[in-house]
Design a protein around this motif. Structure first.
Motif, PDB file in Angstrom:
ATOM      1  N   SER A 190      17.176  11.904   4.514  1.00 24.51           N
ATOM      2  CA  SER A 190      15.689  12.505   4.411  1.00 24.51           C
ATOM      3  C   SER A 190      15.206  12.559   3.084  1.00 24.51           C
ATOM      4  O   SER A 190      14.105  13.117   2.663  1.00 24.51           O
ATOM      5  CB  SER A 190      16.227  14.188   4.642  1.00 24.51           C
ATOM      6  N   ARG A 191      15.982  11.848   2.046  1.00 21.34           N
ATOM      7  CA  ARG A 191      15.458  11.767   0.794  1.00 21.34           C
ATOM      8  C   ARG A 191      14.682  10.555   0.462  1.00 21.34           C
ATOM      9  O   ARG A 191      13.407  10.395   0.326  1.00 21.34           O
ATOM     10  CB  ARG A 191      16.537  11.849  -0.554  1.00 21.34           C
ATOM     11  N   ASP A 192      15.398   9.333   0.401  1.00 20.49           N
ATOM     12  CA  ASP A 192      14.894   7.975   0.356  1.00 20.49           C
ATOM     13  C   ASP A 192      15.465   7.201   1.381  1.00 20.49           C
ATOM     14  O   ASP A 192      16.502   7.014   1.574  1.00 20.49           O
ATOM     15  CB  ASP A 192      15.149   7.291  -1.136  1.00 20.49           C
ATOM     16  N   PHE A 193      14.564   6.787   2.415  1.00 19.97           N
ATOM     17  CA  PHE A 193      14.921   5.943   3.380  1.00 19.97           C
ATOM     18  C   PHE A 193      13.791   4.983   3.758  1.00 19.97           C
ATOM     19  O   PHE A 193      12.713   4.800   3.261  1.00 19.97           O
ATOM     20  CB  PHE A 193      15.461   6.671   4.530  1.00 19.97           C
ATOM     21  N   SER A 194      14.177   3.971   4.954  1.00 18.30           N
ATOM     22  CA  SER A 194      13.182   3.311   5.366  1.00 18.30           C
ATOM     23  C   SER A 194      13.082   3.380   7.021  1.00 18.30           C
ATOM     24  O   SER A 194      14.238   3.814   7.534  1.00 18.30           O
ATOM     25  CB  SER A 194      13.166   1.805   4.913  1.00 18.30           C
ATOM     26  N   VAL A 195      12.021   3.199   7.646  1.00 14.79           N
ATOM     27  CA  VAL A 195      12.028   3.362   9.067  1.00 14.79           C
ATOM     28  C   VAL A 195      11.756   1.924   9.411  1.00 14.79           C
ATOM     29  O   VAL A 195      10.454   1.487   9.147  1.00 14.79           O
ATOM     30  CB  VAL A 195      11.051   4.195   9.578  1.00 14.79           C
ATOM     31  N   ASP A 196      12.330   1.252  10.515  1.00 16.05           N
ATOM     32  CA  ASP A 196      11.875   0.152  11.325  1.00 16.05           C
ATOM     33  C   ASP A 196      10.934   0.430  12.525  1.00 16.05           C
ATOM     34  O   ASP A 196      11.378   1.278  13.212  1.00 16.05           O
ATOM     35  CB  ASP A 196      13.274  -0.597  11.976  1.00 16.05           C
ATOM     36  N   LEU A 197       9.761  -0.127  12.128  1.00 15.57           N
ATOM     37  CA  LEU A 197       8.758  -0.058  12.947  1.00 15.57           C
ATOM     38  C   LEU A 197       8.838  -0.273  14.436  1.00 15.57           C
ATOM     39  O   LEU A 197       8.239   0.267  15.506  1.00 15.57           O
ATOM     40  CB  LEU A 197       7.410   0.051  12.394  1.00 15.57           C
ATOM     41  N   ILE A 215       6.216   9.860  -0.539  1.00 19.99           N
ATOM     42  CA  ILE A 215       5.408   8.721  -0.730  1.00 19.99           C
ATOM     43  C   ILE A 215       5.837   7.735   0.363  1.00 19.99           C
ATOM     44  O   ILE A 215       7.067   7.442   0.524  1.00 19.99           O
ATOM     45  CB  ILE A 215       5.723   8.106  -2.264  1.00 19.99           C
ATOM     46  N   VAL A 216       4.734   7.050   0.918  1.00 19.98           N
ATOM     47  CA  VAL A 216       4.960   6.015   1.906  1.00 19.98           C
ATOM     48  C   VAL A 216       4.647   4.770   1.544  1.00 19.98           C
ATOM     49  O   VAL A 216       3.578   4.668   0.995  1.00 19.98           O
ATOM     50  CB  VAL A 216       4.153   6.456   3.242  1.00 19.98           C
ATOM     51  N   ASP A 217       5.658   3.990   1.478  1.00 15.27           N
ATOM     52  CA  ASP A 217       5.264   2.731   1.198  1.00 15.27           C
ATOM     53  C   ASP A 217       4.874   1.770   2.601  1.00 15.27           C
ATOM     54  O   ASP A 217       5.841   1.610   3.286  1.00 15.27           O
ATOM     55  CB  ASP A 217       6.492   1.877   0.504  1.00 15.27           C
ATOM     56  N   VAL A 218       3.784   1.321   2.671  1.00 10.02           N
ATOM     57  CA  VAL A 218       3.515   0.604   4.102  1.00 10.02           C
ATOM     58  C   VAL A 218       3.512  -0.870   4.165  1.00 10.02           C
ATOM     59  O   VAL A 218       3.047  -1.501   3.322  1.00 10.02           O
ATOM     60  CB  VAL A 218       2.096   1.051   4.554  1.00 10.02           C
ATOM     61  N   SER A 277       4.855  -4.322   6.430  1.00  9.15           N
ATOM     62  CA  SER A 277       4.518  -4.974   7.689  1.00  9.15           C
ATOM     63  C   SER A 277       5.171  -4.629   8.897  1.00  9.15           C
ATOM     64  O   SER A 277       4.843  -4.495   9.964  1.00  9.15           O
ATOM     65  CB  SER A 277       4.538  -6.451   7.403  1.00  9.15           C
ATOM     66  N   ASP A 278       6.756  -4.397   8.673  1.00 12.00           N
ATOM     67  CA  ASP A 278       7.668  -4.098   9.717  1.00 12.00           C
ATOM     68  C   ASP A 278       8.389  -2.645   9.554  1.00 12.00           C
ATOM     69  O   ASP A 278       9.109  -2.295  10.319  1.00 12.00           O
ATOM     70  CB  ASP A 278       8.393  -5.057  10.160  1.00 12.00           C
ATOM     71  N   ARG A 279       8.095  -2.211   8.278  1.00 12.64           N
ATOM     72  CA  ARG A 279       8.966  -1.108   7.799  1.00 12.64           C
ATOM     73  C   ARG A 279       7.982  -0.065   7.012  1.00 12.64           C
ATOM     74  O   ARG A 279       7.336  -0.537   6.267  1.00 12.64           O
ATOM     75  CB  ARG A 279      10.171  -1.267   7.259  1.00 12.64           C
ATOM     76  N   LEU A 280       8.363   1.185   7.091  1.00 16.49           N
ATOM     77  CA  LEU A 280       7.832   2.094   6.274  1.00 16.49           C
ATOM     78  C   LEU A 280       8.853   2.524   5.313  1.00 16.49           C
ATOM     79  O   LEU A 280      10.099   2.826   5.511  1.00 16.49           O
ATOM     80  CB  LEU A 280       7.282   3.301   6.900  1.00 16.49           C
ATOM     81  N   GLY A 281       8.732   2.342   4.248  1.00 17.13           N
ATOM     82  CA  GLY A 281       9.658   2.845   2.932  1.00 17.13           C
ATOM     83  C   GLY A 281       9.320   4.533   2.789  1.00 17.13           C
ATOM     84  O   GLY A 281       8.041   4.601   2.262  1.00 17.13           O
ATOM     85  N   ILE A 282      10.228   5.268   2.516  1.00 16.10           N
ATOM     86  CA  ILE A 282       9.826   6.752   2.422  1.00 16.10           C
ATOM     87  C   ILE A 282      10.479   7.200   1.186  1.00 16.10           C
ATOM     88  O   ILE A 282      11.920   7.221   1.214  1.00 16.10           O
ATOM     89  CB  ILE A 282       9.997   7.813   3.399  1.00 16.10           C
ATOM     90  N   GLU A 283       9.878   7.652   0.044  1.00 16.34           N
ATOM     91  CA  GLU A 283      10.337   8.139  -1.286  1.00 16.34           C
ATOM     92  C   GLU A 283      10.222   9.752  -1.294  1.00 16.34           C
ATOM     93  O   GLU A 283       9.002   9.969  -1.130  1.00 16.34           O
ATOM     94  CB  GLU A 283       9.843   7.381  -2.217  1.00 16.34           C
ATOM     95  N   MET A 327       0.833  -1.081   0.084  1.00 13.17           N
ATOM     96  CA  MET A 327      -0.064   0.133  -0.017  1.00 13.17           C
ATOM     97  C   MET A 327       0.874   1.285  -0.052  1.00 13.17           C
ATOM     98  O   MET A 327       1.725   1.395   0.836  1.00 13.17           O
ATOM     99  CB  MET A 327      -0.706  -0.178   1.146  1.00 13.17           C
ATOM    100  N   LYS A 328       0.487   2.014  -0.666  1.00 13.42           N
ATOM    101  CA  LYS A 328       1.266   3.347  -1.013  1.00 13.42           C
ATOM    102  C   LYS A 328       0.204   4.513  -0.642  1.00 13.42           C
ATOM    103  O   LYS A 328      -0.744   4.662  -1.174  1.00 13.42           O
ATOM    104  CB  LYS A 328       2.051   3.693  -2.150  1.00 13.42           C
ATOM    105  N   ILE A 329       0.892   5.443   0.176  1.00 18.51           N
ATOM    106  CA  ILE A 329       0.233   6.684   0.700  1.00 18.51           C
ATOM    107  C   ILE A 329       1.208   7.969  -0.012  1.00 18.51           C
ATOM    108  O   ILE A 329       2.446   8.269   0.275  1.00 18.51           O
ATOM    109  CB  ILE A 329      -0.019   6.893   1.967  1.00 18.51           C
ATOM    110  N   ALA A 330       0.595   8.886  -0.618  1.00 21.16           N
ATOM    111  CA  ALA A 330       1.151  10.427  -0.750  1.00 21.16           C
ATOM    112  C   ALA A 330       0.912  11.260   0.355  1.00 21.16           C
ATOM    113  O   ALA A 330      -0.218  11.330   0.994  1.00 21.16           O
ATOM    114  CB  ALA A 330       0.815  10.826  -2.044  1.00 21.16           C
ATOM    115  N   VAL A 331       2.076  11.874   0.964  1.00 21.76           N
ATOM    116  CA  VAL A 331       1.895  12.597   1.725  1.00 21.76           C
ATOM    117  C   VAL A 331       2.332  14.177   1.429  1.00 21.76           C
ATOM    118  O   VAL A 331       3.497  14.479   0.895  1.00 21.76           O
ATOM    119  CB  VAL A 331       2.518  12.478   3.386  1.00 21.76           C
ATOM    120  N   ILE A 332       1.617  15.173   1.503  1.00 21.71           N
ATOM    121  CA  ILE A 332       1.632  16.539   0.936  1.00 21.71           C
ATOM    122  C   ILE A 332       1.693  17.643   1.979  1.00 21.71           C
ATOM    123  O   ILE A 332       0.803  17.105   2.907  1.00 21.71           O
ATOM    124  CB  ILE A 332       0.751  17.004  -0.382  1.00 21.71           C
TER     125      ILE A 332
END
Length: 574
Positions: free
Chosen positions: A545-552, A361-364, A366-372, A1-6
C-alpha cells in the motif's frame, strides 16, 4: 507522465469566522470538537498548502482530487478552498480534476451547517446557517448564510474549473448524458425505496482527456435517495445521506452511470487511451476481507457501514474499469477484486487531516502504473491552533496532549489515540470489552491464549497480571496502546510501520501466533481477541500500500523495493 492523487483535504479557512467581517474573528474550531471527530479541522489550512507545495516541488502539474475538498461545503469555505486551488493553478500551472465528496454538497437544495469557534478566553461561539439552531453551551450564537452547504446547483458551478464543465484545451469531454455540459442536461429521476417518491437529481460524473492519451473518469458516486413519504424536498432529513451509501447504492439508483462506465472502458481499449477512474467512495472492500472479524468483534462501525459489498464490486469490475482511486475513509490501502477474468484495483488515498497524512503519485506507463505514497510529516504552521487548544483545555479541564506534537504527522498520530480513547472504545467496542481494556496488558492477552478453557470477560479478571513463564519486555505494554497501534495499522497499513516500534510488531506477531494455534467456542473472550489479532496480522500482511506497481493487463500488484524503513516517533498512547 506523473499525476498526483489527493483526497479529503477538508479545507477550512482559520482566518475568517463566518458571520463577522474579515479579520474580525479567527475561525479556530474547538479542541473538544476536534477530539471527537475522525478528522482534524484547523490544521487543514496549512496542511493543504504543504501538500500542494510538495506537488509543485516534484514538478507534477496534473492533480486529481478524490472528493471532500471542503470542510463541510459552507459557502465561505467553498470560496476559500477554490481560491486556494485557483491560486496554485495561476502561479504554478497546476491543473485540478475533481469529484465531489459527501462534504462538498448535499442533494439539490443543500443543508444547514453549524460550527463552534473558539474565543480568546477559551469559550466558544456557535455560527450556524440555521435560525432554529439552539445556542447550547456557546456564549453567543451567530446566524450566517455563509455557513450553508449548497446542493448540486451551487456546488458544482463553484467547482466547475476542475473538470465538471468543458474547458478550452481539453482534447475530449463528455458525461453520462452526452456532450452537453449544462447541469440542466445532466439530471435524472431518483425514486424512493417504496417507489412512490420521485425527485430530479443531478449526476456530476464526467470523462476528460486533459493530455493526449490519458482519460480521467470522474465518477459521482454520491447518491441522495429520497426517503419514503411525501417529504419536503428542501429538507436534509428527506434524503438518505450519501455518507454511508456510496457504491452500494449505485446499481439501484445510478445504473446508467455503470452502463456509461462500461462504454467508456470499451472505447478506451479500442482507441489506446490510458483510463484512470476515481470517485469519492471505495469500490472494493478496503478492510481486506476482515469485515467478518470486525463484525464479530465490534459493534456497528462506520467502516462496516461504508464497505462496498462483493456484488457491487462484481458489477463494477464487469464494466472493464481496471484502476480506481477513492477517498472518504481517510485510509491507505490497496484492494483487488477478481471475478473470473474481470478484476478491479481500488487504491484508497489517505487524507492530510487524518492519520496517516499522505497522498499518491501515479507514474503512468504503457503497461503498468507505478504508485508512490508520499507521507508529509512536516507542515509549516501545523501548530497554529495550539495556543487556543491550551486555553480551552485549561478552561474546560480537557487533555491538551495533542498540542505537544512535534510535527503534523505526530499530531495526527496523537489525535488518533484520543479518538480511540473518546470515540472508538466507547462507541464501537462492546461495553464489556471496553471496560476491560484499561486493566489489561499484552502479557494478559498471551495468558488468555495459553488457557485451554474458554474464558468470559468476568473470568479474565482472575488472570490479569499473573506472571507468565518467559515473560518478555513487551508484556507490560498496556492493551490500550496495542489497540491504538491496531487502529494505526487499520488506517495506515505499511505507513503505520513508521510510527510503531518494530519490537512491538514482533511481539504482536508472537501473540497472534498463539491465538491462531488455539481453538475456542465462538463468543468466548479468546475467540473475540483472536479476531482482534487476526485482523492486525491481515493488515500487516495485506497488499502493498506504500510503493508498488499494478500490471494493467492482469491486475497484479507488485511491491517496490522499500529498504531502510525507520521509526519516526511512537506517540499518542498513554
Amino acid at each position: 507522465m506523473k499525476i498526483a492523487v489527493i483526497a479529503d483535504p477538508h479545507f477550512h479557512d482559520i482566518n475568517h469566522r463566518q458571520g463577522v467581517g474579515v479579520g474580525e474573528g479567527a475561525a479556530i474550531r474547538t479542541l473538544a470538537d476536534t477530539a471527537a471527530s475522525t478528522r482534524v479541522f484547523n490544521e487543514s489550512y496549512h496542511a493543504t498548502r504543504a501538500l500542494l507545495d510538495d506537488i509543485v516541488r516534484r514538478g507534477i502539474s496534473l492533480v486529481v482530487v478524490a472528493g471532500d475538498l471542503t470542510d463541510d461545503g459552507q459557502q465561505s469555505t467553498m470560496a476559500a478552498a477554490t481560491a486556494l486551488l485557483d491560486d496554485y493553478a495561476r502561479r504554478f500551472g497546476l491543473r485540478f480534476v475533481a469529484t465531489a465528496g459527501n462534504h462538498d454538497l448535499y442533494a439539490i437544495h443543500g443543508r444547514h451547517q453549524s460550527k463552534r469557534f473558539l474565543n480568546t478566553d477559551g469559550s466558544h461561539t456557535l455560527v450556524s446557517s440555521d435560525p432554529a439552531m439552539q445556542q447550547g453551551d456557546s456564549v453567543e450564537r451567530i446566524v450566517s448564510d455563509q455557513m450553508y452547504c449548497g446542493g448540486y446547483g451551487t456546488a458544482i458551478p463553484a467547482l466547475g474549473a476542475y473538470g465538471f464543465f468543458r474547458r478550452e484545451g481539453d482534447l475530449h469531454w463528455e458525461c453520462p448524458f452526452g456532450s452537453d455540459d449544462r447541469l440542466e442536461a445532466r439530471s435524472f429521476e431518483i425514486v424512493s425505496a417504496d417507489g412512490f417518491t420521485r425527485r430530479r437529481m443531478i449526476d456530476a460524473s464526467f470523462l476528460v482527456e486533459p493530455v493526449e492519451g490519458l482519460w480521467l473518469l470522474s465518477i459521482d458516486a454520491n447518491v441522495f435517495e429520497p426517503k419514503d413519504g411525501d417529504l419536503d424536498p428542501r429538507l436534509e432529513k428527506s434524503y438518505h445521506d450519501s455518507t454511508d451509501a456510496g457504491w452500494n447504492s449505485m446499481p439501484r439508483n445510478k445504473g446508467f452511470v455503470l452502463d456509461w462506465m462500461r462504454d467508456v472502458a470499451a472505447r478506451a481499449r479500442a482507441s489506446g487511451k490510458r483510463l484512470i477512474a476515481f470517485s469519492h467512495y471505495p469500490i472494493v472492500d478496503p478492510l481486506n476481507g476482515t469485515s467478518t472479524d470486525e463484525a464479530r468483534l465490534l459493534n456497528d462501525t462506520s467502516f462496516l457501514r461504508r464497505t462496498p459489498n462483493p456484488e457491487v464490486s462484481k458489477v463494477a469490475a464487469a464494466t472493464g474499469i481496471k484502476i480506481h482511486f477513492s477517498g472518504h475513509l481517510h485510509i491507505n490501502d490497496t484492494a483487488v477484486f477478481r471475478d473470473g477474468d474481470d478484476f478491479l484495483v481500488n487504491i484508497a488515498v489517505p487524507s492530510m487531516v487524518g492519520f496517516p497524512p499522505a497522498y499518491k503519485i501515479v507514474d503512468v506507463g504503457s503497461d503498468r502504473l507505478g504508485i508512490e505514497t508520499v507521507t508529509i510529516a512536516d507542515v509549516p504552521g501545523y501548530d497554529a491552533a495550539f495556543p487556543y487548544y491550551r486555553i480551552e483545555a485549561a478552561r474546560e479541564g480537557l487533555s491538551a496532549r495533542v498540542a505537544e506534537a512535534e510535527n503534523h504527522a505526530d499530531f495526527l498520530s496523537r489525535h488518533l489515540a484520543e479518538m480511540v480513547r473518546h470515540r472508538y472504545l466507547p462507541k464501537e467496542w462492546p461495553q464489556d470489552l471496553a471496560r476491560l481494556v484499561p486493566q489489561l496488558t499484552l502479557g494478559d492477552l498471551d495468558a488468555f491464549a495459553g488457557s485451554l478453557l474458554p474464558l468470559t470477560v468476568e473470568d479474565a479478571t482472575a488472570i490479569v497480571g499473573r506472571e507468565q513463564d518467559g515473560a518478555g519486555a513487551m508484556d507490560a505494554l498496556p492493551l490500550f496502546e496495542v489497540i491504538v497501534d491496531w487502529y494505526r495499522l487499520r488506517k495506515g497499513r505499511e505507513i503505520a510501520l513508521d510510527f510503531i516500534d518494530p519490537a512491538r510488531i514482533a511481539a504482536y506477531r508472537l501473540t497472534a501466533q498463539r491465538y491462531a494455534a488455539g481453538s475456542w467456542p465462538q463468543g468466548s473472550l479468546q475467540d473475540r481477541l483472536g479476531s482482534f489479532m487476526r485482523m492486525m496480522m491481515d493488515w500487516l500482511d495485506s497488499q502493498p500500500s506504500r510503493d508498488f506497481s499494478v500490471d494493467l493487463a492482469t491486475g497484479e500488484v507488485t511491491s517496490s523495493a522499500h529498504l531502510g524503513r525507520t521509526v519516526r516517533r511512537q506517540t499518542g498512547a498513554a
